[in-house]
Structure formats: structure tokens, C-alpha cells
Design a protein around this motif. Structure first.
Motif, mmCIF file in Angstrom:
data_model
loop_
_atom_site.group_PDB
_atom_site.id
_atom_site.type_symbol
_atom_site.label_atom_id
_atom_site.label_comp_id
_atom_site.label_asym_id
_atom_site.label_seq_id
_atom_site.Cartn_x
_atom_site.Cartn_y
_atom_site.Cartn_z
ATOM 1 N N UNK A 1 2.964 19.176 1.550
ATOM 2 C CA UNK A 1 3.065 18.552 2.860
ATOM 3 C C UNK A 1 3.782 17.199 2.831
ATOM 4 N N UNK A 2 4.383 16.883 1.698
ATOM 5 C CA UNK A 2 5.202 15.660 1.659
ATOM 6 C C UNK A 2 6.331 15.834 0.655
ATOM 7 N N UNK A 3 7.365 15.053 0.877
ATOM 8 C CA UNK A 3 8.541 15.120 0.019
ATOM 9 C C UNK A 3 8.421 14.226 -1.203
ATOM 10 N N UNK A 4 9.569 13.840 -1.756
ATOM 11 C CA UNK A 4 9.586 13.098 -3.024
ATOM 12 C C UNK A 4 9.032 11.684 -2.920
ATOM 13 N N UNK A 5 8.653 11.168 -4.090
ATOM 14 C CA UNK A 5 8.224 9.780 -4.195
ATOM 15 C C UNK A 5 9.427 8.895 -3.915
ATOM 16 N N UNK A 6 9.237 7.894 -3.069
ATOM 17 C CA UNK A 6 10.301 6.964 -2.711
ATOM 18 C C UNK A 6 9.924 5.593 -3.268
ATOM 19 N N UNK A 7 10.667 5.112 -4.284
ATOM 20 C CA UNK A 7 10.292 3.852 -4.951
ATOM 21 C C UNK A 7 10.053 2.669 -4.014
ATOM 22 N N UNK A 8 10.845 2.490 -2.985
ATOM 23 C CA UNK A 8 10.673 1.360 -2.075
ATOM 24 C C UNK A 8 9.502 1.498 -1.125
ATOM 25 N N UNK A 9 9.013 2.710 -0.947
ATOM 26 C CA UNK A 9 7.909 2.959 -0.022
ATOM 27 C C UNK A 9 6.592 3.236 -0.744
ATOM 28 N N UNK A 10 6.661 3.956 -1.846
ATOM 29 C CA UNK A 10 5.464 4.391 -2.557
ATOM 30 C C UNK A 10 5.183 3.471 -3.742
ATOM 31 N N UNK A 11 4.780 2.242 -3.431
ATOM 32 C CA UNK A 11 4.629 1.217 -4.465
ATOM 33 C C UNK A 11 3.595 1.566 -5.527
ATOM 34 N N UNK A 12 2.482 2.148 -5.143
ATOM 35 C CA UNK A 12 1.443 2.486 -6.120
ATOM 36 C C UNK A 12 1.954 3.528 -7.109
ATOM 37 N N UNK A 13 2.649 4.535 -6.615
ATOM 38 C CA UNK A 13 3.240 5.533 -7.512
ATOM 39 C C UNK A 13 4.298 4.877 -8.397
ATOM 40 N N UNK A 14 5.112 4.039 -7.813
ATOM 41 C CA UNK A 14 6.172 3.368 -8.560
ATOM 42 C C UNK A 14 5.589 2.489 -9.669
ATOM 43 N N UNK B 1 4.567 4.513 -12.543
ATOM 44 C CA UNK B 1 5.650 5.354 -13.076
ATOM 45 C C UNK B 1 5.412 6.838 -12.791
ATOM 46 N N UNK B 2 4.930 7.124 -11.581
ATOM 47 C CA UNK B 2 4.679 8.495 -11.145
ATOM 48 C C UNK B 2 5.844 8.937 -10.270
ATOM 49 N N UNK B 3 6.466 10.027 -10.660
ATOM 50 C CA UNK B 3 7.596 10.599 -9.922
ATOM 51 C C UNK B 3 7.250 12.034 -9.531
ATOM 52 N N UNK B 4 7.680 12.469 -8.366
ATOM 53 C CA UNK B 4 7.534 13.859 -7.964
ATOM 54 C C UNK B 4 8.549 14.172 -6.881
ATOM 55 N N UNK B 5 8.884 15.435 -6.783
ATOM 56 C CA UNK B 5 9.826 15.898 -5.759
ATOM 57 C C UNK B 5 9.114 16.393 -4.511
ATOM 58 N N UNK B 6 7.923 16.955 -4.704
ATOM 59 C CA UNK B 6 7.098 17.382 -3.579
ATOM 60 C C UNK B 6 5.646 17.282 -4.013
ATOM 61 N N UNK B 7 4.780 17.134 -3.015
ATOM 62 C CA UNK B 7 3.360 16.948 -3.333
ATOM 63 C C UNK B 7 2.503 17.430 -2.172
ATOM 64 N N UNK B 8 1.237 17.575 -2.477
ATOM 65 C CA UNK B 8 0.232 17.859 -1.464
ATOM 66 C C UNK B 8 -0.580 16.588 -1.316
ATOM 67 N N UNK B 9 -0.470 15.941 -0.177
ATOM 68 C CA UNK B 9 -1.203 14.705 0.078
ATOM 69 C C UNK B 9 -2.422 15.026 0.935
ATOM 70 N N UNK C 1 -13.189 6.964 -12.197
ATOM 71 C CA UNK C 1 -13.360 6.466 -10.841
ATOM 72 C C UNK C 1 -12.040 5.922 -10.337
ATOM 73 N N UNK C 2 -11.964 5.710 -9.051
ATOM 74 C CA UNK C 2 -10.761 5.222 -8.364
ATOM 75 C C UNK C 2 -9.588 6.177 -8.528
ATOM 76 N N UNK C 3 -9.863 7.482 -8.501
ATOM 77 C CA UNK C 3 -8.809 8.486 -8.611
ATOM 78 C C UNK C 3 -7.966 8.461 -7.338
ATOM 79 N N UNK C 4 -6.645 8.384 -7.512
ATOM 80 C CA UNK C 4 -5.745 8.429 -6.356
ATOM 81 C C UNK C 4 -4.650 9.485 -6.515
ATOM 82 N N UNK C 5 -4.516 10.046 -7.720
ATOM 83 C CA UNK C 5 -3.413 10.992 -7.950
ATOM 84 C C UNK C 5 -3.852 12.071 -8.936
ATOM 85 N N UNK C 6 -3.541 13.310 -8.582
ATOM 86 C CA UNK C 6 -3.800 14.451 -9.464
ATOM 87 C C UNK C 6 -2.467 15.148 -9.687
ATOM 88 N N UNK C 7 -2.102 15.243 -10.951
ATOM 89 C CA UNK C 7 -0.827 15.856 -11.333
ATOM 90 C C UNK C 7 -1.085 17.202 -12.002
#
Length: 151
Positions: free
Chosen positions: A2-15, A18-26, A143-149
Motif C-alpha cells: 500500500x505504499x511505494x519506495x522509501x524516499x530519503x527526504x521524506x522518510x527520515x527514520x528509514x533513512x 539505512x532502510x531501503x525498499x521499493x514497495x511496502x505494506x504500511x 520493544x519500539x518496533x517500527x519496521x519489519x523486513x
């Protein structure tokens, strides 16, 4: 998805992690709350427990099972890595996922688990030895899980 790629300027926590993806389920809070809820109650003696164990004993955790979250995202039966806000991770194989009834706690004792207080999600399972927590249990509980790869 339900979402597209990680955008470095927008997705600061992922950036920052160092988390990169082309598509994800948010998942948002509403989507997680719509999944079946399971509860885990830890009981036992606080006497002689470490600080972390003593804090957990007597608490009731509730939230969706990790298996339901993975199924909803199309990642059922796959190896996964869970990442916390501080950058720590835990990898779980399909065998480990089946061995325990993993849950992603959204609340403890009826109160939401907030960021800075083990949230937004807290990965845990019933201790192997019933209600007695082991060092191994605590090491896998992230704890504090925010991302599952999916690996």
C-alpha cells in the motif's frame, strides 16, 4: 502493498536506519487494531527478578499476533527482521515464528504502548518456561518496533 519506495527526504527514520525498499505494506493503528487481538499475562514472583523481569511480571499485554500481521502483508512463512527505533534488530526464521506465539503488543495493562515507553509495538511471546522469564526471552523481545523486513 500500500505504499511505494522509501524516499530519503521524506522518510527520515528509514533513512537514518539505512532502510531501503521499493514497495511496502504500511500499517496504521486502525489497521493493526482491526486484526484479531491476543493477550499475554505474565505472572510470578518479583522477588529476585532483574529490573526488566520485575517490571513485566503482573502485566497483561495485548495486540495482534505477528503471524496475523505477516499474513495480512503477504509475508506468511518467511524469515523476517524486526527493527526498533534505536536500531536494534532481531531475525526470526519460519521455524522460530512457529515455535512461539509471537505478538506485537499495542497495550500493556489496557494502556497504549507509546513511543519512548516500549512502543509503538513491542514484540514478545509467552516464556518457554511458562511465566518465568529467561535472559534468552528478554533478548528476543524487541520493544519500539517500527519496521519489519522480509528477508
Amino acid at each position: 502493498w500500500n505504499r511505494g519506495p522509501m524516499v530519503p527526504g521524506r522518510d527520515n527514520l528509514f533513512n537514518q536506519n539505512k532502510i531501503q525498499f521499493e514497495k511496502a505494506m504500511a500499517f496504521d493503528a486502525t489497521m493493526l487494531a482491526a486484526l484479531p487481538v491476543q493477550e499475554l499475562q505474565l505472572s510470578g514472583e518479583n522477588k529476585g527478578s532483574s529490573g526488566g523481569e520485575a517490571m513485566l511480571l503482573g502485566s497483561t499485554f495485548s495486540g495482534p499476533s505477528l503471524a496475523d500481521v505477516l499474513k495480512a502483508s503477504g509475508a506468511e512463512g518467511q524469515k523476517v527482521r524486526l527493527t526498533s527505533l534505536d536500531g536494534s534488530t532481531v531475525d526470526l526464521s519460519p521455524e522460530e515464528l512457529k515455535q512461539h506465539n509471537w505478538m506485537l503488543a499495542l497495550s500493556v495493562d489496557g494502556k497504549p504502548v507509546g513511543i519512548g515507553d516500549f512502543g509503538p509495538l513491542w514484540l514478545l511471546h509467552k516464556p518457554l518456561s511458562g511465566s518465568t522469564l529467561t535472559k534468552e526471552d528478554l533478548q528476543q523481545w524487541v520493544w519500539s518496533v517500527f519496521y519489519i523486513e522480509v528477508l
